[in-house]
Design an enzyme around this catalytic site. Structure first.
Site, PDB file in Angstrom:
ATOM      1  N   THR A   1     -31.412  23.360  -5.385  1.00 47.94           N
ATOM      2  CA  THR A   1     -32.035  23.106  -6.695  1.00 47.94           C
ATOM      3  C   THR A   1     -31.047  22.334  -7.549  1.00 47.94           C
ATOM      4  O   THR A   1     -29.952  22.825  -7.826  1.00 47.94           O
ATOM      5  CB  THR A   1     -32.395  24.433  -7.367  1.00 47.94           C
ATOM      6  OG1 THR A   1     -33.287  25.109  -6.499  1.00 47.94           O
ATOM      7  CG2 THR A   1     -33.045  24.208  -8.717  1.00 47.94           C
TER       8      THR A   1
ATOM      9  N   GLU B   1     -37.210  35.104  -2.326  1.00 47.17           N
ATOM     10  CA  GLU B   1     -36.482  36.050  -1.480  1.00 47.17           C
ATOM     11  C   GLU B   1     -37.415  37.196  -1.110  1.00 47.17           C
ATOM     12  O   GLU B   1     -38.229  37.621  -1.918  1.00 47.17           O
ATOM     13  CB  GLU B   1     -35.266  36.587  -2.223  1.00 47.17           C
ATOM     14  CG  GLU B   1     -34.209  35.527  -2.361  1.00 47.17           C
ATOM     15  CD  GLU B   1     -32.955  36.026  -3.057  1.00 47.17           C
ATOM     16  OE1 GLU B   1     -32.748  37.247  -3.117  1.00 47.17           O
ATOM     17  OE2 GLU B   1     -32.186  35.183  -3.532  1.00 47.17           O
TER      18      GLU B   1
ATOM     19  N   GLY C   1     -41.900  43.810 -17.361  1.00 46.34           N
ATOM     20  CA  GLY C   1     -40.827  44.612 -16.765  1.00 46.34           C
ATOM     21  C   GLY C   1     -39.590  44.627 -17.634  1.00 46.34           C
ATOM     22  O   GLY C   1     -39.681  44.662 -18.864  1.00 46.34           O
TER      23      GLY C   1
ATOM     24  N   GLY D   1     -34.608  38.271 -13.106  1.00 46.03           N
ATOM     25  CA  GLY D   1     -33.216  38.107 -12.691  1.00 46.03           C
ATOM     26  C   GLY D   1     -33.185  37.268 -11.427  1.00 46.03           C
ATOM     27  O   GLY D   1     -34.106  36.499 -11.167  1.00 46.03           O
TER      28      GLY D   1
ATOM     29  N   CYS E   1     -32.040  32.464  -9.148  1.00 43.36           N
ATOM     30  CA  CYS E   1     -32.729  31.205  -9.488  1.00 43.36           C
ATOM     31  C   CYS E   1     -33.163  31.089 -10.945  1.00 43.36           C
ATOM     32  O   CYS E   1     -32.712  30.190 -11.651  1.00 43.36           O
ATOM     33  CB  CYS E   1     -33.944  31.037  -8.579  1.00 43.36           C
ATOM     34  SG  CYS E   1     -33.489  31.081  -6.850  1.00 43.36           S
TER      35      CYS E   1
HETATM   36  C1  UGA Z   1     -38.019  32.279  -7.458  1.00 48.49           C
HETATM   37  C2  UGA Z   1     -39.362  31.529  -7.360  1.00 48.49           C
HETATM   38  O1  UGA Z   1     -40.461  32.458  -7.386  1.00 48.49           O
HETATM   39  C3  UGA Z   1     -39.444  30.703  -6.079  1.00 48.49           C
HETATM   40  O2  UGA Z   1     -40.634  29.933  -6.059  1.00 48.49           O
HETATM   41  C4  UGA Z   1     -38.228  29.757  -6.025  1.00 48.49           C
HETATM   42  O3  UGA Z   1     -38.204  29.003  -4.820  1.00 48.49           O
HETATM   43  C5  UGA Z   1     -36.945  30.571  -6.107  1.00 48.49           C
HETATM   44  O4  UGA Z   1     -36.953  31.337  -7.345  1.00 48.49           O
HETATM   45  C6  UGA Z   1     -35.783  29.597  -6.068  1.00 48.49           C
HETATM   46  O5  UGA Z   1     -35.707  28.745  -6.955  1.00 48.49           O
HETATM   47  O6  UGA Z   1     -35.039  29.600  -5.083  1.00 48.49           O
HETATM   48  P1  UGA Z   1     -37.048  34.560  -6.429  1.00 48.49           P
HETATM   49  O7  UGA Z   1     -35.864  34.350  -7.324  1.00 48.49           O
HETATM   50  O8  UGA Z   1     -36.834  34.941  -5.021  1.00 48.49           O
HETATM   51  O9  UGA Z   1     -37.979  33.223  -6.406  1.00 48.49           O
HETATM   52  O10 UGA Z   1     -37.885  35.738  -7.082  1.00 48.49           O
HETATM   53  P2  UGA Z   1     -39.282  35.953  -7.816  1.00 48.49           P
HETATM   54  O11 UGA Z   1     -40.179  36.706  -6.928  1.00 48.49           O
HETATM   55  O12 UGA Z   1     -39.791  34.706  -8.380  1.00 48.49           O
HETATM   56  O13 UGA Z   1     -38.814  36.925  -9.005  1.00 48.49           O
HETATM   57  C7  UGA Z   1     -37.832  36.515  -9.965  1.00 48.49           C
HETATM   58  C8  UGA Z   1     -37.632  37.588 -11.000  1.00 48.49           C
HETATM   59  O14 UGA Z   1     -38.784  37.683 -11.847  1.00 48.49           O
HETATM   60  C9  UGA Z   1     -37.406  38.990 -10.440  1.00 48.49           C
HETATM   61  O15 UGA Z   1     -36.416  39.635 -11.195  1.00 48.49           O
HETATM   62  C10 UGA Z   1     -38.750  39.669 -10.631  1.00 48.49           C
HETATM   63  O16 UGA Z   1     -38.670  41.068 -10.731  1.00 48.49           O
HETATM   64  C11 UGA Z   1     -39.227  39.034 -11.920  1.00 48.49           C
HETATM   65  N1  UGA Z   1     -40.701  39.026 -12.082  1.00 48.49           N
HETATM   66  C12 UGA Z   1     -41.496  38.319 -11.247  1.00 48.49           C
HETATM   67  C13 UGA Z   1     -41.262  39.723 -13.128  1.00 48.49           C
HETATM   68  O17 UGA Z   1     -40.553  40.387 -13.932  1.00 48.49           O
HETATM   69  N2  UGA Z   1     -42.623  39.689 -13.307  1.00 48.49           N
HETATM   70  C14 UGA Z   1     -43.437  38.991 -12.475  1.00 48.49           C
HETATM   71  O18 UGA Z   1     -44.677  39.004 -12.701  1.00 48.49           O
HETATM   72  C15 UGA Z   1     -42.865  38.290 -11.423  1.00 48.49           C
END
Ligand code: UGA
Length: 475
Positions: A124, A158, A276, A280, A283
């Site tokens: 990225t 992840e 929530g 975190g 990314c």
């Molecule tokens: C995120 C993006 O979703 C991916 O599309 C992207 O490729 C990736 O970053 C990256 O740039 O490499 P990731 O960091 O694995 O993926 O995790 P997410 O599932 O997106 O969650 C990120 C954070 O948001 C977590 O702390 C999660 O608990 C929080 N979250 C997510 C919420 O608080 N509410 C939600 O509705 C969704």
């Protein structure tokens, strides 16, 4: 399947390793390069190093039969048609992405270029990185006809990274040259043609032979902006729903109902509207800051990004305030903590709001017993056990004799806990849930004081009676 393509992937972190293994899965010959000798040795011995579904089986299937690992970038690049750069772009002190690893790899690749190759940025990166990679390769004496630089951002999450890679919503290829676009098209052809999904052993997911993923061909700069803008928009959705959840708390409305009511509008969609303790991970925090910094450098006012970050930071403080309001004072209190990873189904604790909250609790003088199904080892490295902080073997041990139990990560296994046993283990049956994993009515039936995010708190029947009679104040 189409002709295998020789691919080098530089960097064996989450993105690099998953991409490398998935390229092998769709029929290509891959060499994965990392300058960390220990990592390469571990991967060579079959240790995947990260907690990621499907990765161990796929690595076993293709090891030395589609994928190999090395520290020798020169040799790997020399024998490849496409070289994917998937090294880290950590956040610098100013919020910018630190691109020194990308630059170092580009310079090293330059030394191996004797025939035409396509260099692909998968890390990225901010807009203009593609141009800089090209410039630094030329500065190292390589003529432009020997290479093209393509931007091919990755959108995997992840925990579901393999499935996300093989069943993407879209594949973005930012290429300013036809030859480079054609090579990337050929690399992804097993997915875009649907051929992969007809294979009996294919990993299943939302794409199929009749509904393959689209490949979007853009300019290099558009592709770079697509990646940052996508992550910033998802972070915006989370901060938005967190701010609305605070409004729900102030009015006794219910965020679950509100989020459903908003998300059913197809223009908005239901995903990423879970409130929530803030987002975190490696990314969102980094990418929102980097995008903000790019906008600032270009003189574009984009204060919305600053607001996203502010709401996110405030969400943790609000959660701490809830714990305080449930327990009155914090010094000397025993707190059970469920979850340390930044989200469920991963062992990653980078920028984890759970870790931040444990640190805040320790600073307030609480003692903490913490449990996470996969992130304990990493947490112990970041926050060593002490007289104040214990790591325990399961959720019930975390609850044992605690004044309150906090849910900080949305692990599926926490939602399935035996509530009767949990209530029996706690000194006081108080649960403060930062991830809304439990049904408030059920918690009340089990005698808990249950405080969650954006939903009215519930109290055991006895306390409600006393409160109604005006004997105690419960909030
Ligand atoms: C995120 C993006 O979703 C991916 O599309 C992207 O490729 C990736 O970053 C990256 O740039 O490499 P990731 O960091 O694995 O993926 O995790 P997410 O599932 O997106 O969650 C990120 C954070 O948001 C977590 O702390 C999660 O608990 C929080 N979250 C997510 C919420 O608080 N509410 C939600 O509705 C969704």
């Amino acid at each position: 399947m189409s002709e295998p393509i020789q691919i080098a992937v530089v960097g064996s972190g989450y993105v690099g390793l998953v991409a490398a293994v998935c390229f092998a899965e769709i029929g290509h010959q891959v060499v994965c390069v990392d300058n960390d000798q220990g990592k390469v040795a571990a991967l060579e011995s079959g240790d995947v190093l990260i907690h990621e579904k499907h990765l161990p089986e796929l690595l076993k299937r293709y090891h030395n039969n589609g994928i190999r690992f090395t520290t020798d970038l020169h040799e790997a690049a020399g024998g490849s048609q496409a070289i994917f750069i998937a090294v880290g772009t950590p956040q610098s002190e100013t919020g910018d992405a630190d691109l020194s690893y990308v630059e170092a790899v580009a310079c090293e690749i330059a030394r191996s270029l004797t025939s035409y190759k396509v260099i692909v940025e998968k890390s990225t990166v901010p807009v203009y990185t593609n141009e800089w990679i090209g410039r630094s390769i030329e500065r190292n004496g390589v003529p432009r006809r020997l290479f093209d630089v393509v931007s091919n951002p990755e959108f995997l999450r992840e925990g579901t990274a393999v499935e996300d890679f093989l069943h993407p919503d879209r594949i973005v290829v930012g290429a300013d040259s036809e030859a480079a676009a054609a090579l990337l098209g050929a690399i992804y052809a097993p997915l875009t043609s649907g051929a992969y999904y007809s294979r009996p052993q294919a990993i299943s997911g939302c794409c199929s032979a009749s509904q393959p993923p689209p490949l979007l061909h853009t300019s290099t700069k558009s592709a770079e902006i697509i990646k940052h803008a996508s992550n910033a928009f998802l972070a915006l959705k989370i901060s938005f729903i967190n701010a609305v959840s605070n409004l729900c708390e102030a009015t006794d409305a219910n965020i679950e109902q509100v989020a459903r009511g908003i998300g059913l509008d197809r223009r908005i969609g239901p995903r990423f509207l879970r409130p929530g303790i803030g987002y975190g991970g490696s990314c969102f925090p980094k990418d929102v800051a980097a995008f903000r910094s790019v906008a600032e450098q270009l003189g574009i006012g984009f204060n919305l990004l600053t607001e996203i970050e502010k709401i996110n930071a405030l969400q943790k403080k609000r959660f701490l305030a809830k714990v305080r309001s449930a327990l009155w004072t914090l010094r000397g209190k025993r707190i059970g903590v469920l979850g340390l990873a930044f989200k469920g189904e991963t062992d990653d604790i980078r920028e984890s709001p759970a870790i931040d909250l444990v640190q805040m609790l320790l600073a307030e003088g609480c003692s903490v017993a913490a449990y996470d199904p996969a992130a304990m080892e990493r947490s112990q490295q970041a926050l060593p056990a002490s007289a104040q902080l214990r790591y325990v073997e399961d959720a019930y041990a975390a609850a044992r004799d605690a004044d309150a139990l906090l849910v900080l990560t949305d692990w599926a296994e926490f939602a399935a806990l035996d509530l009767k046993r949990l209530a029996g283990a706690l000194r006081y049956p108080i649960v403060v849930d930062g991830r809304n994993l439990f049904d408030p009515r059920l918690m009340q039936e089990h005698g808990f004081t249950y405080i969650s995010v954006g939903r009215p708190a519930v109290y055991p029947a006895r306390e409600v009676e006393l409160a109604t009679a005006g004997t105690v104040r419960t909030v």
